[in-house]
Design an enzyme around this catalytic site. Structure first.
Site: not given
Ligand code: NAD
Length: 480
Positions: A155-156, A179, A182, A233, A254-255, A288
């Site tokens: 979402w970022n 996907k 959301e 993440s 890309e984490l 990130c």
């Molecule tokens: P999260 O890890 O739960 O979700 C991150 C993203 O992954 C969301 O878009 C979510 O919909 C998706 N996701 C989650 N579980 C999934 C699964 N099992 N299968 C497929 N997609 C899935 O974290 P969050 O609370 O949304 O974000 C917090 C952390 O996520 C941050 O601390 C950061 O480390 C990381 N993040 C990184 C980026 C990046 O650009 N690398 C972007 C957003 C979040």
């Protein structure tokens, strides 16, 4: 039923049809600046996913047969539509994600550049001919699209991250089921709309939403899917990596990151501070590659912190739709509680709160731009990605010591250094463990350069010719 006229009704997009979920189920989409529900998002059923898989399978057969020249025409047309629609798309992104409208509009323009660049690169998937030791035999190495792709985007950056995946995969000749997050469906659907209007054949791109682990486990296991790409993440990346390994499918991951910023004694602080403050607080720090761990030479630590905190305090928090806003809310309440926990724990561990340090209170997920000085390594925030508007500092004296600190964590995405010395710049670029290094510069994202990490920040690159390669496989043909 929610009906906000400023925000388009979100749908699934399967086999070229914009539609509700098979069973009509929805989840709310929330404006992070107000906490108000602005739309109901369809939650895909297993039947919907089966239809998306069948569409992607059929779409791949159609799209791979289209010449790179004609694929490029569709992508370029989509790029033109994205430029025409950039201000409307920017407003959608700000409603659902919170960032200032100037940032989200610029992001929509950046998507157009990504599609344009990959339209050109589609025509350069060159193979090679290898000299043979057998007379009359040719060794050909060709590149083919890898097949239908399952893409998961966060979402970022709700338009540019999906764009990097879609532009490269479509340029290569792959079909895609994406996907998106959301939280931010409208932005990704606007991209799909531009591609559909540009003439992308039905079924080549499919967009689904729902329960993330249910969708990813189902799609990754399907024999239709040949490649997985995920941005998010490290924890989720590892889960998806395990699922992909079980069925031997390649991944691009890309984490997370925790970017060190090393400011040497000879740095030009008047240039460094505004650039780094802009990099830190853009998108409220939810990036990130955001500069995060500031290792400041002890001779300039206090001067840097004073200037940097002043820049942070000048930011104007507010609803991203207000053009005067320079920092919006955090994208979801999870980030707000993460900021509370990490900042309070750092202060209790001995960090000094120089500016910010708290939520603003009231509606929306607003957290003050924050600077924490002299944060010990024992604090959680020195070890876990804050993903929010917080900069943390430590002092250093010797080059080798600061390199050890910078390389201490399992992350290795971006790193930054500031120095006027060409020798120091070359040395730090060589020893830092990161996929990307900005020296006297923070702008590491462009369509033409590789973007990706090492260590637990992931593997593979998006952007550049490397980004196209991620959706191609090499085939060796011996022709006698
Ligand atoms: P999260 O890890 O739960 O979700 C991150 C993203 O992954 C969301 O878009 C979510 O919909 C998706 N996701 C989650 N579980 C999934 C699964 N099992 N299968 C497929 N997609 C899935 O974290 P969050 O609370 O949304 O974000 C917090 C952390 O996520 C941050 O601390 C950061 O480390 C990381 N993040 C990184 C980026 C990046 O650009 N690398 C972007 C957003 C979040």
């Amino acid at each position: 039923m929610n009906d906000d006229h400023d925000y388009p009704k979100p749908t699934l997009f399967i086999a070229g049809v914009w539609r509700a979920a098979g069973d009509g189920a929805t989840i709310p989409v929330v404006d992070p600046a107000t906490g108000a529900t602005i739309a109901d998002l369809p939650v895909a059923t297993q039947g919907d996913l089966d239809e998306a898989l069948a569409a992607a399978d059929a779409g791949f057969k159609i799209w791979r047969a289209v010449s790179a020249y004609d694929r490029a025409r569709v992508l370029r047309r989509a790029a033109d539509l994205l430029r025409e629609r950039a201000s409307q798309i920017g407003a959608i992104s700000t409603r659902e994600q919170g960032k200032p409208i100037s940032e989200s509009t610029a992001e929509a323009f950046a998507c157009a550049d990504i599609f344009d660049w990959y339209a050109e690169e589609a025509r350069r998937a060159y193979g090679r001919i290898v000299p043979s030791k057998h007379p009359g035999v040719r060794h050909l190495v060709t590149k083919e699209p890898i097949g239908p792709v399952a893409a998961f985007s966060p979402w970022n950056f709700p338009t540019t991250i999906p764009s990097r995946k879609l532009a490269a995969a479509l340029a290569a000749g792959c079909s895609v089921i994406i996907k998106p997050a959301e939280e931010t469906p409208g932005s990704a659907l606007a991209l799909a709309r531009a591609l559909d209007d540009a003439g992308l054949p039905k079924g080549v791109l499919n967009v689904v939403f729902g329960v993330p682990p249910d969708i990813s486990s189902y799609l990754i296991a399907s024999p239709v899917i040949r490649k997985i790409t995920f941005t998010g993440s490290t924890a989720v990346g590892k889960q998806l990596g395990v699922l992909a390994a079980r069925v031997m499918k390649p991944t691009t991951m890309e984490l997370g990151g925790h970017a060190p910023v090393i400011v040497f004694a000879d740095a030009d602080l008047d240039r460094a501070v505004p650039m780094l403050a802009a990099g830190k607080y853009r998108n409220a720090g939810q990036i990130c590659i955001a500069p995060t761990r500031f290792y400041l030479h002890e001779s300039i630590h206090d001067a840097f912190v004073e200037k940097f905190a002043a820049a942070a305090a000048r930011l104007r928090l507010g609803n991203g739709l207000d053009p005067a806003t320079t920092m919006g809310p955090l994208a979801n309440p999870r980030r707000l509680s993460a900021m509370h926990d990490m900042v309070a724990e750092a202060a209790a561990t001995g960090a000094r709160v120089v500016t910010g340090g708290d939520a603003t209170g009231g509606a929306g997920n607003f957290w003050q731009p924050t600077v924490l000085a002299d944060v010990p390594n024992a604090a959680r925030i020195m070890n876990e990605e804050p993903f929010g508007p917080v900069a943390v500092t430590q002092r250093f004296d010797r080059f080798d010591d600061v390199v050890a600190q910078a390389n201490r964590l399992p992350y290795g995405l971006a790193a930054y250094a500031w120095t006027r010395s060409a020798r120091t710049a070359a040395d730090i670029g060589d020893v830092i463990e990161a996929g990307m290094v900005g020296i006297n510069f923070v702008g590491l994202t462009g369509p033409e350069t590789p973007f990706g990490g090492v260590k637990e920040s992931g593997h593979g690159s998006e952007g550049g010719s490397e980004g196209l390669d991620a959706y191609l496989h090499h085939k060796y043909i011996a022709q006698g």
